[in-house]
Design a protein around this motif. Structure first.
Motif, PDB file in Angstrom:
ATOM      1  N   THR A   1      36.479  38.698   1.365  1.00  0.00           N
ATOM      2  CA  THR A   1      36.077  38.854  -0.032  1.00  0.00           C
ATOM      3  C   THR A   1      35.627  37.489  -0.526  1.00  0.00           C
ATOM      4  O   THR A   1      36.455  36.612  -0.824  1.00  0.00           O
ATOM      5  N   ILE A   2      34.329  37.291  -0.581  1.00  0.00           N
ATOM      6  CA  ILE A   2      33.750  36.005  -0.975  1.00  0.00           C
ATOM      7  C   ILE A   2      32.936  36.232  -2.241  1.00  0.00           C
ATOM      8  O   ILE A   2      31.892  36.893  -2.210  1.00  0.00           O
ATOM      9  N   GLU A   3      33.428  35.725  -3.345  1.00  0.00           N
ATOM     10  CA  GLU A   3      32.771  35.900  -4.640  1.00  0.00           C
ATOM     11  C   GLU A   3      32.272  34.543  -5.124  1.00  0.00           C
ATOM     12  O   GLU A   3      33.047  33.596  -5.254  1.00  0.00           O
ATOM     13  N   ILE A   4      30.973  34.469  -5.380  1.00  0.00           N
ATOM     14  CA  ILE A   4      30.333  33.213  -5.776  1.00  0.00           C
ATOM     15  C   ILE A   4      29.604  33.429  -7.099  1.00  0.00           C
ATOM     16  O   ILE A   4      28.812  34.364  -7.236  1.00  0.00           O
ATOM     17  N   GLN A   5      29.888  32.562  -8.073  1.00  0.00           N
ATOM     18  CA  GLN A   5      29.141  32.607  -9.335  1.00  0.00           C
ATOM     19  C   GLN A   5      27.999  31.597  -9.255  1.00  0.00           C
ATOM     20  O   GLN A   5      28.219  30.411  -9.030  1.00  0.00           O
ATOM     21  N   HIS A   6      26.795  32.097  -9.421  1.00  0.00           N
ATOM     22  CA  HIS A   6      25.608  31.241  -9.373  1.00  0.00           C
ATOM     23  C   HIS A   6      25.100  31.022 -10.785  1.00  0.00           C
ATOM     24  O   HIS A   6      24.940  31.966 -11.565  1.00  0.00           O
ATOM     25  N   VAL A   7      24.845  29.756 -11.123  1.00  0.00           N
ATOM     26  CA  VAL A   7      24.321  29.402 -12.436  1.00  0.00           C
ATOM     27  C   VAL A   7      22.826  29.134 -12.308  1.00  0.00           C
ATOM     28  O   VAL A   7      22.415  28.131 -11.716  1.00  0.00           O
ATOM     29  N   CYS A   8      22.027  30.045 -12.843  1.00  0.00           N
ATOM     30  CA  CYS A   8      20.572  29.889 -12.844  1.00  0.00           C
ATOM     31  C   CYS A   8      20.167  29.184 -14.141  1.00  0.00           C
ATOM     32  O   CYS A   8      20.943  29.120 -15.096  1.00  0.00           O
ATOM     33  N   LEU A   9      18.968  28.625 -14.167  1.00  0.00           N
ATOM     34  CA  LEU A   9      18.506  27.975 -15.391  1.00  0.00           C
ATOM     35  C   LEU A   9      18.517  28.968 -16.545  1.00  0.00           C
ATOM     36  O   LEU A   9      18.978  28.661 -17.639  1.00  0.00           O
ATOM     37  N   ASP A  10      18.029  30.160 -16.291  1.00  0.00           N
ATOM     38  CA  ASP A  10      18.018  31.237 -17.280  1.00  0.00           C
ATOM     39  C   ASP A  10      17.879  32.544 -16.503  1.00  0.00           C
ATOM     40  O   ASP A  10      16.951  32.694 -15.709  1.00  0.00           O
ATOM     41  N   ARG A  11      18.771  33.479 -16.735  1.00  0.00           N
ATOM     42  CA  ARG A  11      18.762  34.722 -15.952  1.00  0.00           C
ATOM     43  C   ARG A  11      17.489  35.525 -16.128  1.00  0.00           C
ATOM     44  O   ARG A  11      17.180  36.398 -15.325  1.00  0.00           O
ATOM     45  N   GLN A  12      16.735  35.251 -17.209  1.00  0.00           N
ATOM     46  CA  GLN A  12      15.517  36.011 -17.470  1.00  0.00           C
ATOM     47  C   GLN A  12      14.302  35.430 -16.751  1.00  0.00           C
ATOM     48  O   GLN A  12      13.242  36.057 -16.744  1.00  0.00           O
ATOM     49  N   LEU A  13      14.423  34.234 -16.185  1.00  0.00           N
ATOM     50  CA  LEU A  13      13.277  33.632 -15.503  1.00  0.00           C
ATOM     51  C   LEU A  13      12.968  34.402 -14.221  1.00  0.00           C
ATOM     52  O   LEU A  13      13.883  34.895 -13.551  1.00  0.00           O
ATOM     53  N   PRO A  14      11.683  34.502 -13.844  1.00  0.00           N
ATOM     54  CA  PRO A  14      11.307  35.312 -12.674  1.00  0.00           C
ATOM     55  C   PRO A  14      12.086  34.998 -11.401  1.00  0.00           C
ATOM     56  O   PRO A  14      12.544  35.933 -10.728  1.00  0.00           O
TER      57      PRO A  14
ATOM     58  N   GLN B 182      30.927  42.023   1.667  1.00  0.00           N
ATOM     59  CA  GLN B 182      31.907  40.932   1.765  1.00  0.00           C
ATOM     60  C   GLN B 182      31.477  39.688   1.001  1.00  0.00           C
ATOM     61  O   GLN B 182      32.319  38.868   0.621  1.00  0.00           O
ATOM     62  N   VAL B 183      30.171  39.508   0.789  1.00  0.00           N
ATOM     63  CA  VAL B 183      29.667  38.373   0.013  1.00  0.00           C
ATOM     64  C   VAL B 183      29.041  38.915  -1.268  1.00  0.00           C
ATOM     65  O   VAL B 183      28.076  39.675  -1.224  1.00  0.00           O
ATOM     66  N   LYS B 184      29.613  38.514  -2.389  1.00  0.00           N
ATOM     67  CA  LYS B 184      29.134  38.974  -3.693  1.00  0.00           C
ATOM     68  C   LYS B 184      28.768  37.766  -4.535  1.00  0.00           C
ATOM     69  O   LYS B 184      29.607  36.890  -4.778  1.00  0.00           O
ATOM     70  N   ILE B 185      27.508  37.728  -4.978  1.00  0.00           N
ATOM     71  CA  ILE B 185      27.037  36.646  -5.838  1.00  0.00           C
ATOM     72  C   ILE B 185      26.717  37.230  -7.212  1.00  0.00           C
ATOM     73  O   ILE B 185      25.990  38.216  -7.317  1.00  0.00           O
ATOM     74  N   SER B 186      27.284  36.637  -8.245  1.00  0.00           N
ATOM     75  CA  SER B 186      26.958  37.014  -9.618  1.00  0.00           C
ATOM     76  C   SER B 186      26.129  35.897 -10.235  1.00  0.00           C
ATOM     77  O   SER B 186      26.238  34.733  -9.842  1.00  0.00           O
ATOM     78  N   VAL B 187      25.291  36.236 -11.199  1.00  0.00           N
ATOM     79  CA  VAL B 187      24.361  35.270 -11.777  1.00  0.00           C
ATOM     80  C   VAL B 187      24.618  35.123 -13.271  1.00  0.00           C
ATOM     81  O   VAL B 187      24.764  36.109 -13.994  1.00  0.00           O
TER      82      VAL B 187
END
Length: 534
Positions: A196-209, A229-234
């Protein structure tokens, strides 16, 4: 070839022609490049087998008649014939397995299977790249048919209409390396289970292409490849109240699992990274793309050093990100910029604005709309496609430019987070990251070409830079402000000579600017890119 010679009216004419005529013509031309259709093959029909004639019935043989009685003579001994040797069995030929396809054949088969939609790649037939994006939001409200037409035109380009093509992307070494990294025909086998690998990714802005592409393409594909097994949230910088210049420090110390690093934001901390963000260096998309991909490994090494060994997972390709000056008043001459307060996004852009005679003022993305709406700034430097989601057409009337910028930001994973992931999952992540880059580059031609059109549809008045302004950029802004400003932040020549050597080796052949050992600037011959010999 950029848009430097186009007027606002000619831009409008070009886009109308693009929609109704040129796109279809370009698609037809592309189709012709894909090879001739197979010719019909004549099939010889075998005759039906002739029926076998039934055998004629034979009369029964007559009974033998008994011989007349006689004195028998002694019989001669009968010779026993030598036994006939058994015939050698006929050898049955072994079954011959079909030959394994070559790597090139396997890749061509993959390209054919994934053509004309998400996951399409280029291995010789450009028409296979043209198709819808993974998410409707990436079509920017273009109807599907028009999106396809625009994509085909942007891919091939039209010299007659002044629309640059983009085949330089797919013939580049960088693109070929991405295909190899993606391991498309021999993907890594999943071995891990129960992780169970959960990673929070910080994008400049979630609305950017590029952030939308990550959410709708990379993340679902990665979850499928790893059985969840690998889950990335933005999330976004603004949602976490994070400033861009803090991102490098926070991914280094583990405050952030994963973050999108824009080198212009972090140049104050690591000015060497700004080698990727020197505005005004590229007069066209091809020069920008090729020069920045040549720098990619050096930028990776700089980020790894600056973040204590954190991993550059992949890159967000920002097409449609030429910088334009958004303003309420038209900016048509160099004199129009004199004394204006102009929102900047980086140290290099600040130098550019100063070279134009303006006063650079930094505001975050979250403050951009309000600063223009309330007149706190007179203008703002911002990417054309990004301005659509930022709704700048509501608070400005004119966009002047462009300052060419077809480049990337870097998605970086904290060192400890990365090292805690099993090796097979790491490799699968890298493969899916490369596939996401390939998809971003597939969508890039449309985004580059459509960005201005979308702004025009929202009511923006496009003011292309005049020859006077472009001349001022090449002779004053870049050599007297942008490059010297960067060297000053580097502390050169006393410090950071290594990155200056990298610039002279990788960027100078495209820009024609050479940095001398004492920090002075010289003009040299351009030996790489589309301007060779100019």
């Amino acid at each position: 070839m950029g848009f430097k010679n186009l007027t606002g009216n000619s831009l409008a004419v070009i886009w109308r022609l693009t929609v109704v005529v040129a796109a279809l013509a370009m698609l037809a031309g592309l189709a012709a490049c894909g090879g001739d259709a197979d010719e019909d093959t004549d099939v010889t029909v075998q005759p039906a087998p002739t029926a076998t004639t039934a055998p004629t019935a034979q009369a029964p043989a007559p009974e033998p008649t008994a011989p007349p009685a006689a004195t028998p003579e002694p019989a001669e001994p009968t010779e026993i014939p030598e036994p006939t040797a058994e015939p050698e069995p006929t050898a049955v030929p072994p079954t011959v397995a079909a030959p394994e396809p070559t790597a090139e054949e396997a890749l061509a088969a993959y390209a054919a299977e994934n053509a004309n939609g998400p996951g399409a790649i280029f291995v010789g037939d450009p028409t296979q790249l043209v198709g819808p994006p993974p998410h409707d939001g990436l079509m920017f409200q273009f109807p599907p048919e028009l999106y396809t037409q625009m994509s085909g035109l942007a891919l091939a380009g039209s010299e007659q209409l002044g629309v640059p093509g983009h085949m330089f992307i797919y013939s580049s070494d960088y693109y070929q390396e991405l295909i190899s990294k993606a391991n498309l025909t021999n993907p890594t086998e999943l071995v891990s289970s129960g992780e169970t690998i959960e990673i929070q990714h910080v994008c400049l802005d979630r609305q950017l292409p590029p952030c939308v592409l990550m959410q709708t393409y990379l993340i679902p594909n990665l979850a499928e490849r790893t059985n969840g097994q690998v889950k990335i949230s933005v999330t976004s910088l603004a949602e976490l109240s994070i400033q861009g210049p803090d991102t490098l420090t926070q991914v280094r110390d583990g405050t952030l699992d994963m973050v999108n690093i824009f080198t212009g934001y972090v140049a104050g901390e690591v000015p060497s990274l700004e080698v990727q963000s020197l505005w005004g260096s590229a007069p066209d998309w091809e020069t920008s793309y090729l020069s920045l991909t040549d720098l990619s490994e050096d930028v990776d090494n700089l980020i790894e050093d600056a973040t204590g060994g954190s991993m550059v997972f992949n890159r967000n390709w920002f097409a449609g990100s030429d910088q334009w000056m958004y303003s309420s008043a038209p900016l048509q001459t160099v004199e129009d910029y004199d004394g204006l307060d102009i929102r900047t996004n980086s140290s290099s852009m600040s130098d550019f604005i100063s070279g134009m005679g303006g006063n650079p003022v930094f505001y975050s993305i979250g403050e951009l709309y309000t600063s223009l709406q309330q007149g706190i700034v007179d203008a703002a430097a911002y990417g054309a496609l990004l301005a659509v989601s930022a709704r700048l057409s509501e608070v400005t009337d004119h966009m002047s430019g462009p300052i060419i910028g077809f480049g990337y930001t870097n998605n970086v994973i904290n060192k400890d987070v990365w090292e805690g992931i099993p090796a097979d999952l790491q490799q699968i992540m890298l493969e899916e990251g490369a596939k996401a880059e390939l998809e971003g580059l597939r969508l890039a031609p449309f985004q580059n070409v459509a960005a201005v059109q979308i702004n025009m549809q929202q009511g923006m008045n496009v003011i292309p830079f005049s020859d006077e302004i472009y001349g001022h950029i090449q002779t004053v802004v870049l050599p007297q402000h942008v490059i010297p400003g960067w060297l000053s932040r580097l502390g050169f020549p006393e410090e950071n000579a290594e990155i200056v050597d990298i610039y002279n080796d990788k960027s100078s052949p495209y820009t024609g600017i050479w940095i001398n050992e004492d920090g002075t600037i010289s003009q040299v011959e351009i030996t790489k890119g589309p301007r060779v010999g100019q």
